[in-house]
Design an enzyme around this catalytic site. Structure first.
Site, short mmCIF file in Angstrom:
data_model
loop_
_atom_site.label_atom_id
_atom_site.label_comp_id
_atom_site.label_asym_id
_atom_site.label_seq_id
_atom_site.Cartn_x
_atom_site.Cartn_y
_atom_site.Cartn_z
N SER A 144 -4.55 0.59 4.28
CA SER A 144 -5.00 -0.36 3.27
C SER A 144 -3.92 -0.49 2.21
CB SER A 144 -6.29 0.14 2.62
OG SER A 144 -6.58 -0.58 1.43
N TYR A 157 -11.97 6.57 -1.24
CA TYR A 157 -11.31 5.65 -0.31
C TYR A 157 -9.79 5.68 -0.51
CZ TYR A 157 -10.23 1.26 2.11
OH TYR A 157 -9.71 0.30 2.96
#
Length: 256
Positions: A144, A157
């Site tokens: 990401s 995350y």
């Protein structure tokens, strides 16, 4: 161009979104595809039909990547479905939104186990398989932009993707002598089911678009194209890198 004739790929978390796009893209180029999700439902069945109609082959293996034993079983089973496994695409992932001080241990464990621990031991199983057969292999991890930039209220995350960044760099060096390549793909804001709330909130969406120089969300197919490149022989000299697919977001980001 059929870059994956006689190649088999396992794509984790491939029932929808980016994972499904990766499976379809690689199948369109000749790959036999092993799909994965926690359950086989109408989405997985539709993908199998679509891949079969392309003239390729697809099978679905159920497994929960957040459970280490399941991640290992998935890879081990995948090696026997079509007689070999050449490419592992670690796409499965989760995120949980909370203020840092409200994150529970259960939520933290789910994110880390899915995004990092399960990936770690799934890769390990794949590497052992490649080494035992003295065969090359390719690994592509779905990271990401938040392996690089902040994401307030998503601390677990970000920690998981930052860990994946360093795992990939470390393994690139350790696995290179065995002809096993590993890279990350880092999507930015992509139009997928995980971003449903963003897509339905016009004010928030406009705020996000202000941070993207290309002024649009990405499509799953945009990400799949980079995965397909990195998994192919065209990227034979590429390992240990992260490829950002973000419309310019990463180096233009400002937290609102």
């Amino acid at each position: 161009m059929k870059r994956y004739v006689n190649k088999t790929v396992l794509v984790t978390g491939s029932s929808q979104g980016i994972g499904a796009a990766c499976a379809l893209r690689m199948a369109s180029e000749g790959a036999k595809v092993i799909l994965n999700g926690r359950k086989l439902d109408e989405r997985g069945e539709a993908l199998i039909r679509a891949i079969t109609e392309m003239g390729s082959k697809a099978e679905f293996i159920t497994a929960d990547i957040s459970i280490t034993a399941e991640a290992v079983r998935l890879v081990n089973e995948a090696t026997g479905v079509f007689g070999a496994l050449d490419i592992l695409v670690n796409n499965a992932g989760v995120e949980k939104k909370h203020d840092f001080w409200d994150v529970t241990e259960e939520e933290y464990d789910l994110v880390m186990d899915t995004n990092l621990k399960g990936v770690f031991f799934g890769i390990q199983a794949f590497v052992k398989y490649c080494m035992a057969g003295k065969k090359p292999g390719v690994i592509v991890n779905m990271s990401s932009v938040h392996e690089e930039i902040i994401f307030p209220h998503f601390a677990a995350y970000c920690a998981s993707k930052g860990g994946l960044k360093m795992l990939t760099r470390n393994l690139a060096t350790e696995l290179a002598p065995y002809q096993i390549r590993i890279n990350n793909v880092a999507p930015g804001a992509i139009s997928t089911p995980i971003n449903k709330s963003l897509l339905e909130n016009k004010e928030l969406l406009n705020s996000v678009l202000e941070n993207i120089p290309m002024k649009r969300l990405g499509k799953p197919e945009d990400v799949a194209a980079i995965v397909a490149f990195l998994a192919s022989d065209e990227a034979a000299y590429v390992t240990g890198s992260t490829y950002f697919v973000d419309g310019g977001l990463t180096w233009h980001y400002e937290e609102q």
